[in-house]
Design a protein around this motif. Structure first.
Motif, short mmCIF file in Angstrom:
data_model
loop_
_atom_site.label_atom_id
_atom_site.label_comp_id
_atom_site.label_asym_id
_atom_site.label_seq_id
_atom_site.Cartn_x
_atom_site.Cartn_y
_atom_site.Cartn_z
N THR A 74 21.68 51.75 36.26
CA THR A 74 21.30 52.84 35.44
C THR A 74 21.54 54.14 36.13
O THR A 74 21.62 54.33 37.13
CB THR A 74 19.70 53.02 34.82
OG1 THR A 74 18.92 53.23 36.00
CG2 THR A 74 19.36 51.67 34.17
N PRO A 75 22.14 55.13 35.39
CA PRO A 75 22.41 56.48 36.03
C PRO A 75 21.50 56.98 36.86
O PRO A 75 20.23 57.15 36.50
CB PRO A 75 22.76 57.54 34.60
CG PRO A 75 23.28 56.54 33.62
CD PRO A 75 22.35 55.20 33.71
N GLY A 76 21.76 57.55 37.71
CA GLY A 76 20.92 58.19 38.82
C GLY A 76 20.37 57.18 39.63
O GLY A 76 19.58 57.67 40.91
N GLN A 77 20.76 55.78 39.76
CA GLN A 77 19.97 54.86 40.71
C GLN A 77 21.12 54.26 41.60
O GLN A 77 22.26 54.32 41.05
CB GLN A 77 19.41 53.66 39.72
CG GLN A 77 18.24 54.47 39.07
CD GLN A 77 17.16 54.68 39.65
OE1 GLN A 77 16.54 54.17 40.69
NE2 GLN A 77 16.61 55.97 39.39
N HIS B 232 30.09 49.88 55.61
CA HIS B 232 29.24 50.71 54.38
C HIS B 232 30.10 51.04 53.50
O HIS B 232 31.51 51.49 53.44
CB HIS B 232 28.87 52.05 55.11
CG HIS B 232 28.03 52.69 54.35
ND1 HIS B 232 26.78 52.54 53.99
CD2 HIS B 232 28.32 53.97 53.83
CE1 HIS B 232 26.23 53.53 53.29
NE2 HIS B 232 27.26 54.34 52.99
N LEU B 233 29.51 50.90 52.10
CA LEU B 233 30.22 51.58 50.99
C LEU B 233 29.41 52.57 50.36
O LEU B 233 28.48 52.85 50.74
CB LEU B 233 30.20 50.35 49.91
CG LEU B 233 30.80 49.16 49.90
CD1 LEU B 233 30.29 47.91 50.97
CD2 LEU B 233 31.05 48.11 48.61
N SER B 234 30.40 53.76 50.10
CA SER B 234 29.80 54.85 49.69
C SER B 234 30.79 55.46 48.57
O SER B 234 31.54 54.83 47.93
CB SER B 234 29.97 56.08 50.63
OG SER B 234 31.51 56.25 50.85
N GLY B 235 30.06 56.18 47.50
CA GLY B 235 30.81 56.78 46.24
C GLY B 235 29.91 56.76 45.00
O GLY B 235 28.78 56.54 45.04
N ARG C 159 26.13 55.01 44.11
CA ARG C 159 25.04 55.56 43.09
C ARG C 159 25.76 55.31 41.76
O ARG C 159 27.12 55.57 41.58
CB ARG C 159 24.52 56.74 43.42
CG ARG C 159 23.99 56.97 44.67
CD ARG C 159 23.05 58.34 44.66
NE ARG C 159 21.88 58.33 43.59
CZ ARG C 159 20.64 57.76 43.90
NH1 ARG C 159 20.45 57.05 45.12
NH2 ARG C 159 19.90 58.04 42.94
N THR C 160 25.03 54.91 40.65
CA THR C 160 25.31 54.75 39.67
C THR C 160 25.32 56.24 38.71
O THR C 160 24.32 56.94 38.74
CB THR C 160 24.52 53.96 38.60
OG1 THR C 160 24.57 52.75 39.63
CG2 THR C 160 25.15 53.72 37.24
N GLU D 136 27.79 56.94 32.14
CA GLU D 136 28.92 56.06 31.40
C GLU D 136 29.95 57.15 31.06
O GLU D 136 29.85 58.28 30.65
CB GLU D 136 28.51 55.66 29.87
CG GLU D 136 29.19 54.72 29.52
CD GLU D 136 28.92 53.80 28.50
OE1 GLU D 136 29.55 52.86 27.61
OE2 GLU D 136 27.49 53.79 28.56
N GLY D 137 31.17 56.88 31.53
CA GLY D 137 32.34 57.50 31.59
C GLY D 137 32.49 58.58 32.60
O GLY D 137 33.91 59.10 32.66
N GLY D 138 31.61 58.25 33.54
CA GLY D 138 31.78 59.28 34.78
C GLY D 138 32.76 58.75 35.91
O GLY D 138 33.42 57.77 35.46
N THR D 139 32.91 59.24 37.19
CA THR D 139 33.82 58.90 37.89
C THR D 139 33.48 57.68 38.83
O THR D 139 32.33 57.62 39.22
CB THR D 139 34.16 59.97 39.10
OG1 THR D 139 34.64 60.92 38.05
CG2 THR D 139 35.36 59.36 39.85
N THR D 140 34.34 56.62 38.68
CA THR D 140 34.03 55.24 39.52
C THR D 140 35.03 55.61 40.67
O THR D 140 36.26 55.57 40.57
CB THR D 140 34.38 54.19 38.93
OG1 THR D 140 33.54 53.81 37.96
CG2 THR D 140 34.37 52.94 39.81
N ASN D 141 34.48 55.54 42.11
CA ASN D 141 35.15 55.94 43.30
C ASN D 141 34.69 55.23 44.46
O ASN D 141 33.58 56.17 44.90
CB ASN D 141 35.55 57.38 43.61
CG ASN D 141 36.46 57.51 44.54
OD1 ASN D 141 37.17 56.64 45.25
ND2 ASN D 141 36.93 58.81 45.02
#
Length: 525
Positions: free
Chosen positions: A218-221, A263-266, A241-242, A245-250
């Motif tokens: 969920t957004p913010g989590q 480590h994963l970030s973004g 972090r999530t 919807e429609g925001g940036t996936t990177n």
């Protein structure tokens, strides 16, 4: 998309699958001596191809008639169409029914269930070590493979990447060993590591990759992370972090110098599909050693040596004469590996095929496969080898070249062999599977009737800050509506693209042309 990301895509040199849409037929372009029809001409003379060169060859192998020919005897950058040469040669050299048997040898003495000595897994160049093997014995794949994890839609097969290692461990336990008072060693002496990218190794687990799957919550989590195969001392953390919807996936991946701390970030957008990334296993032998020790522990076999650390190759014997074999993993037939390599354009498998051929002829030098390929082309396929230039197995280095004529002659050779149907079905099928699965899916009469290997070679043009599309090709078979098979090559070299989305239209254009050629051929009868 920024230039750094474009460079990453270009370096991948991957084959992309895209949805084919309708092509508006424009006015006929200037004649070049071969009437391809207005729809095909309109594609070839789009503005993005002003400085590019198209090559086309379509033949009827039954009559020998040339239906279309444009620059058929000129060299083209092949991309992954070079895999047709590599896998054809490997198929002939190894045989489609060849299986790789990876043994584990027990060195030392036995006292009851205790081995006083070492277990040596003698790597045999098995591409998957059971990690993709389905219950029916076939090799699984997804249309966009995890080895191309930078591509949209890349996904994982459900099989356990450590399946072969787990089977070996169980066999050792079934052989009556419950304690190893000594070490576990990977024997990687099958061949010398070649200067190829990706580099084949005698032991390969999960394509020498750690899979990293990020799923939005969920957004913010924090996003959900899963990874495999989980082998010490590899450890993965994530701060992804999530977002809405429609925001940036990177999502970016960083790793420690030895590759074990990842480590994963973004960010990842809510409601989006899980995102796959990978990180390299930098020491496949150390990884495999620990994986086997851990698998032995799971079945009740204790190893006194520390489970992590370097692979103690210097403890291997000169030979295993007199030592007992306590386990062996047997691979699926090579025809299944050929299917994997061609369907998803598996670069590691194509380079490994060179090593497999060299080993089959008694050499540890993977580059000794090239005389084998030349011999196959000359004496078996009866194709002039000077129509090709090859310095790897995958079509990923600058010297690689092919002529459309050479590839079509090789494809014609296959039609006169007992394995003709089997080989054709190894190729991606337009609109059905493999690299071309999501092209030509709707309102496309050619769906399921084009069997072809795509080839892509990308670079980055620093001067103009855009992609250099050195090659986008297809080579294979057209099956007409009445069941005839025609051989073909369609490709463009020297195009350019401002960004990845525009490049996808180039891939689309080449597939459009193959579909139009199939429709034309069907309409002629």
């Amino acid at each position: 998309m920024n230039s750094a990301r474009l460079r990453a895509w270009a370096a991948a040199g991957a084959t992309l699958a895209v949805v084919a849409g309708a092509v508006a037929a424009g006015p006929p372009a200037a004649a070049h001596g071969d009437d391809l029809g207005p729809a095909i001409e309109a594609i070839m003379h789009k503005a993005e191809y002003d400085h590019a060169q198209w090559g086309v060859l379509e033949t009827d192998p039954e009559s020998g008639r040339v239906i279309h020919s444009q620059f058929a005897n000129q060299f083209f950058v092949p991309g992954s169409t070079l895999k047709l040469i590599t896998i054809s040669s490997a198929w002939h050299t190894l045989g489609p029914n060849h299986r790789f048997t990876t043994p584990v040898m027990a060195t030392g003495t036995r006292t009851g269930s205790t081995l006083h000595g070492n277990l040596a897994l003698v790597a045999q160049g098995d591409l998957t070590m059971g990690g993709r093997t389905k219950p029916d014995g076939s090799v699984d794949y997804t249309d966009i493979d995890h080895t191309e994890a930078e591509l949209p839609g890349a996904s994982l097969t459900p099989e356990n990447p450590l399946a072969g290692i787990n089977e070996i461990a169980q066999q050792i336990r079934d052989a009556g060993i419950t304690r190893v008072d000594g070490n576990v060693i990977i024997d990687p002496r099958l061949f010398k590591l070649p200067d190829l990218t990706p580099q084949p190794t005698p032991l390969i687990l999960n394509d020498n990759l750690i899979d990293l799957l990020t799923t939005p919550t969920t957004p913010g989590q924090p996003a959900e992370l899963s990874w495999r195969p989980q082998v010490a001392p590899y450890h993965v953390t994530s701060s992804v972090r999530t977002v809405a919807e429609g925001g940036t996936t990177n999502v970016s991946v960083t790793a420690s110098p030895d590759g074990t701390q990842i480590h994963l970030s973004g960010t990842i957008a809510a409601g989006s599909q899980p995102l796959l990334r990978v990180s390299d296993i930098q020491d496949p032998n150390a990884f495999g050693r620990t994986a086997l020790i851990e698998a032995l522990g799971r079945v009740g076999v204790t190893v006194t040596a520390a489970p992590t650390g370097a692979n103690p190759q210097d403890q291997l014997p000169a030979s295993y004469r007199g030592d007992s074999r306590v386990a062996a993993y047997v691979s699926p037939p090579y025809s299944q590996y050929a299917k994997l390599i061609l369907k998803v354009s598996h670069n590691l498998g194509a380079n490994l095929a060179l090593c497999n051929m060299a080993v089959a002829r008694g050499s540890k030098d993977c580059f000794d496969a090239f005389p084998i390929e030349r011999e196959f082309l000359t004496d078996v396929a009866h194709v002039d080898p000077t129509q090709f230039q090859a310095s790897d197995g995958r079509g990923g280095v600058q010297p690689d070249r092919v002529t459309p004529q050479g590839l079509v002659e090789l494809l014609t050779y296959w039609l006169h062999t007992p394995d003709a149907g089997a080989f054709r079905r190894l190729l991606p099928i337009l609109g059905v599977d493999g690299s071309n699965a999501i092209s030509c899916t709707e309102n496309c009469p050619a769906k399921g009737k084009v069997f072809a290997k795509p080839g892509t070679y990308l670079g980055y043009d620093e001067l103009n800050q855009q992609l250099e599309v050195a090659a986008q090709n297809e080579a294979g078979y057209l099956r007409t509506d009445d069941g005839r098979l025609l051989t073909f090559f369609v490709g463009v070299n020297g195009a350019s693209s401002p960004d990845l989305n525009s490049f996808i239209s180039i891939f689309d254009d080449v597939n459009q042309i193959t579909a139009l050629l199939q429709e034309q051929a069907s309409a002629r009868h």
